[in-house]
Scaffold this motif. Structure first.
Motif, short mmCIF file in Angstrom:
data_model
loop_
_atom_site.label_atom_id
_atom_site.label_comp_id
_atom_site.label_asym_id
_atom_site.label_seq_id
_atom_site.Cartn_x
_atom_site.Cartn_y
_atom_site.Cartn_z
N UNK A 13 0.84 -1.19 0.00
CA UNK A 13 0.00 0.00 0.00
C UNK A 13 0.88 1.25 0.00
N UNK A 14 0.38 2.27 -0.67
CA UNK A 14 1.06 3.56 -0.67
C UNK A 14 0.10 4.63 -0.17
N UNK A 23 3.36 11.67 13.55
CA UNK A 23 3.25 10.26 13.19
C UNK A 23 2.52 10.11 11.86
N UNK A 24 2.89 9.09 11.13
CA UNK A 24 2.08 8.57 10.04
C UNK A 24 1.68 7.16 10.46
N UNK A 25 0.42 6.86 10.30
CA UNK A 25 -0.06 5.56 10.74
C UNK A 25 -0.92 4.88 9.70
N UNK A 35 9.15 7.68 2.17
CA UNK A 35 10.02 8.40 1.24
C UNK A 35 9.76 9.88 1.51
N UNK A 36 10.65 10.50 2.27
CA UNK A 36 10.43 11.88 2.67
C UNK A 36 10.31 12.82 1.46
N UNK A 37 11.12 12.57 0.47
CA UNK A 37 11.13 13.45 -0.70
C UNK A 37 9.80 13.43 -1.43
N UNK A 79 4.21 7.37 2.39
CA UNK A 79 4.46 6.28 3.32
C UNK A 79 3.93 5.00 2.71
N UNK A 80 4.61 3.91 2.97
CA UNK A 80 4.27 2.62 2.38
C UNK A 80 3.96 1.60 3.46
#
Length: 123
Positions: free
Chosen positions: A20-21, A33-35, A73-75, A79-80
């Motif tokens: 998932x992306x 946070x990313x969740x 991938x910050x750039x 988030x995956x």
């Protein structure tokens, strides 16, 4: 405002994999946070995994440890969620979320949510 768009859901067989992306867009993106959360029919939304955006620390629900991996991938402000060794009980709608609160497992501290992507695992 921040927009989150998930992709990559679908149908997999038990033991299979899906990735998932979640792409973020909008104002300057710097969450705490990313969740990833998931919700199966008739059940409450539950925490799956989270990542601290600045430090990169990761956290997982016990039942997915060793099978799921969250990364970023910050750039790309993306988030995956790599899901391996899938089980039928992993079937749910998966949501990504961005939040500024302290408790990564609590959906209430997440400010922004994606629309969700369906994951179905057949036995």
């Amino acid at each position: 405002q921040v927009q989150l768009v998930e992709s990559g859901g679908g149908l997999a067989q038990a033991g299979g994999s899906l990735r998932l992306s979640c792409a973020a867009s909008g104002r300057t993106f710097s969450p705490y946070y990313m969740g990833w959360f998931r919700q199966a029919p008739g059940k409450e939304r539950e925490f799956v995994t989270a990542l601290s955006w600045s430090g990169g620390n990761t956290y997982y629900k016990d039942s997915v440890k060793g099978r799921f991996t969250i990364s970023r991938d910050n750039a790309k402000n993306t988030v995956y969620l790599q899901m391996n060794s899938l089980k039928p009980e992993d079937s749910a709608v998966y949501y990504c979320a961005a939040g500024s609160g302290s408790y990564y497992w609590d959906p209430m501290v997440y400010d922004y949510w994606g629309q969700g992507t369906q994951v179905t695992v057949s036995s």
